[in-house]
Design a protein around this motif. Structure first.
Motif, PDB file in Angstrom:
ATOM      1  N   GLY A 120       0.831  -1.208   0.000  1.00 60.28           N
ATOM      2  CA  GLY A 120       0.000   0.000   0.000  1.00 60.28           C
ATOM      3  C   GLY A 120       0.860   1.250   0.000  1.00 60.28           C
ATOM      4  N   ARG A 121       0.226   2.404   0.264  1.00 58.08           N
ATOM      5  CA  ARG A 121       0.946   3.677   0.182  1.00 58.08           C
ATOM      6  C   ARG A 121       1.616   4.100   1.488  1.00 58.08           C
ATOM      7  NH1 ARG A 121      -1.747   7.899  -0.210  1.00 58.08           N
ATOM      8  NH2 ARG A 121      -3.876   7.106  -0.034  1.00 58.08           N
ATOM      9  N   GLN A 122       1.148   3.567   2.621  1.00 61.86           N
ATOM     10  CA  GLN A 122       1.661   4.034   3.907  1.00 61.86           C
ATOM     11  C   GLN A 122       2.975   3.326   4.236  1.00 61.86           C
ATOM     12  OE1 GLN A 122      -1.311   4.757   6.778  1.00 61.86           O
ATOM     13  NE2 GLN A 122       0.094   4.890   8.514  1.00 61.86           N
ATOM     14  N   PRO A 129       5.932  -0.512   0.014  1.00 60.10           N
ATOM     15  CA  PRO A 129       5.168   0.676  -0.395  1.00 60.10           C
ATOM     16  C   PRO A 129       5.002   0.730  -1.915  1.00 60.10           C
ATOM     17  CG  PRO A 129       6.991   1.251   1.081  1.00 60.10           C
ATOM     18  CD  PRO A 129       7.214  -0.160   0.642  1.00 60.10           C
ATOM     19  N   GLU A 131       3.763   3.593  -4.574  1.00 59.37           N
ATOM     20  CA  GLU A 131       3.395   5.004  -4.688  1.00 59.37           C
ATOM     21  C   GLU A 131       2.532   5.220  -5.920  1.00 59.37           C
ATOM     22  OE1 GLU A 131       6.961   7.293  -4.598  1.00 59.37           O
ATOM     23  OE2 GLU A 131       7.538   6.618  -2.594  1.00 59.37           O
ATOM     24  N   HIS A 132       1.248   4.994  -5.737  1.00 55.98           N
ATOM     25  CA  HIS A 132       0.295   5.266  -6.811  1.00 55.98           C
ATOM     26  C   HIS A 132      -0.960   5.860  -6.178  1.00 55.98           C
ATOM     27  CE1 HIS A 132      -2.457   4.653 -10.204  1.00 55.98           C
ATOM     28  NE2 HIS A 132      -1.377   4.539 -10.953  1.00 55.98           N
ATOM     29  N   PRO A 133      -1.482   6.951  -6.739  1.00 54.68           N
ATOM     30  CA  PRO A 133      -2.615   7.642  -6.093  1.00 54.68           C
ATOM     31  C   PRO A 133      -3.885   6.806  -5.950  1.00 54.68           C
ATOM     32  CG  PRO A 133      -2.196   8.496  -8.310  1.00 54.68           C
ATOM     33  CD  PRO A 133      -1.032   7.633  -7.961  1.00 54.68           C
ATOM     34  N   LEU A 135      -4.027   3.729  -4.944  1.00 59.83           N
ATOM     35  CA  LEU A 135      -3.891   2.724  -3.901  1.00 59.83           C
ATOM     36  C   LEU A 135      -4.282   3.274  -2.533  1.00 59.83           C
ATOM     37  CD1 LEU A 135      -2.295   1.158  -6.115  1.00 59.83           C
ATOM     38  CD2 LEU A 135      -0.916   0.247  -4.240  1.00 59.83           C
ATOM     39  N   ARG A 137      -3.980   3.249   1.726  1.00 58.80           N
ATOM     40  CA  ARG A 137      -2.798   3.259   2.599  1.00 58.80           C
ATOM     41  C   ARG A 137      -2.287   1.838   2.853  1.00 58.80           C
ATOM     42  NH1 ARG A 137      -4.266   6.190   7.927  1.00 58.80           N
ATOM     43  NH2 ARG A 137      -6.154   4.951   7.627  1.00 58.80           N
ATOM     44  N   HIS A 139      -3.358  -1.599   1.196  1.00 61.82           N
ATOM     45  CA  HIS A 139      -4.235  -1.984   0.094  1.00 61.82           C
ATOM     46  C   HIS A 139      -4.550  -3.481   0.074  1.00 61.82           C
ATOM     47  CE1 HIS A 139      -5.938  -0.680  -3.855  1.00 61.82           C
ATOM     48  NE2 HIS A 139      -5.858  -1.981  -4.086  1.00 61.82           N
ATOM     49  N   SER A 187      -3.087   0.994 -10.915  1.00 57.24           N
ATOM     50  CA  SER A 187      -1.671   0.869 -11.266  1.00 57.24           C
ATOM     51  C   SER A 187      -1.511  -0.082 -12.448  1.00 57.24           C
ATOM     52  CB  SER A 187      -0.883   0.345 -10.065  1.00 57.24           C
ATOM     53  OG  SER A 187       0.452   0.054 -10.432  1.00 57.24           O
TER      54      SER A 187
END
Length: 213
Positions: A120-122, A129, A131-133, A135, A137, A139, A187
């Protein structure tokens, strides 16, 4: 007249006997069906519904102590986002994810040193991690079953997770086959599960060498 009366009485008696036989047959059939239904619905201890990843095998009621397999700091950081299933196990060596972007392989991610991994993003919570908008935190999770299978769980993400181009139901483990791909959100990266068959043997040889040293 007496013959006629006698014939009528005999007919009624036979009809009564036949009726009783039919009722008894119906009652016996109902009893037999009840037994079959009971056998189908009452399951032995250790039965798991088919929606679960270990449905095909008998499962022990013993809960696995994941704290002995996972870094306690990792457990503490991730406990608010993911509850580790009690069917997890340490994987054999050699499992990895091949990261595809278009026709290129851009990365390899080893996933053979823990019972599960979060994506996820967190960055301060997940293991890997992304980094895709699109996703969330936290996922999805990739989880190793103690029987050797690998599962993917969408953790309630906003834009979903797909395995073999099929969107997953949230919080429902879905088996990931060797060569199967995971796609998260919008993504374009595809995470393809691979395994190096020789890795487990190399791992055993290293352990043996350490003991000799």
């Amino acid at each position: 007249y007496q013959r006629r009366v006698h014939g009528m009485l005999k007919f009624r008696c036979l009809a009564k006997v036949d009726g009783m036989d039919q009722v008894q047959s119906a009652q016996q059939a109902a009893a037999d069906w009840s037994k079959v239904t009971l056998m189908k619905t009452v399951q032995p201890i250790g039965f798991v519904p088919s929606s679960q990843p270990f449905a095909s095998t008998a499962v022990s009621s013993t809960t696995v102590d994941v704290s002995s397999m996972i870094n306690p700091n990792k457990l503490q950081a991730q406990s608010s986002f993911f509850k580790c299933p009690d069917w997890v196990g340490m994987p054999a060596k050699g499992f990895f994810l091949e990261v595809h972007k278009g026709t290129e392989v851009i990365d390899h991610i080893n996933v053979d040193d823990s019972p599960y991994f979060l994506f996820g993003r967190q960055a301060n919570v997940v293991d890997f991690p992304i980094e895709h908008p699109s996703l969330s935190r936290v996922h999805f999770a990739l989880v190793h079953h103690r029987n050797g299978n690998v599962f993917v769980i969408d953790l309630g993400s906003a834009h979903g997770t797909a395995v073999a181009d099929k969107r997953l139901e949230k919080n429902k483990p879905t088996k990931l086959e060797i060569g199967g791909a995971v796609v998260a959100g919008a993504s374009t990266r595809r995470y393809v599960l691979r395994r190096d068959p020789a890795a487990q043997q190399r791992h055993r040889e290293r352990i043996q060498q350490r003991r000799l040293d």
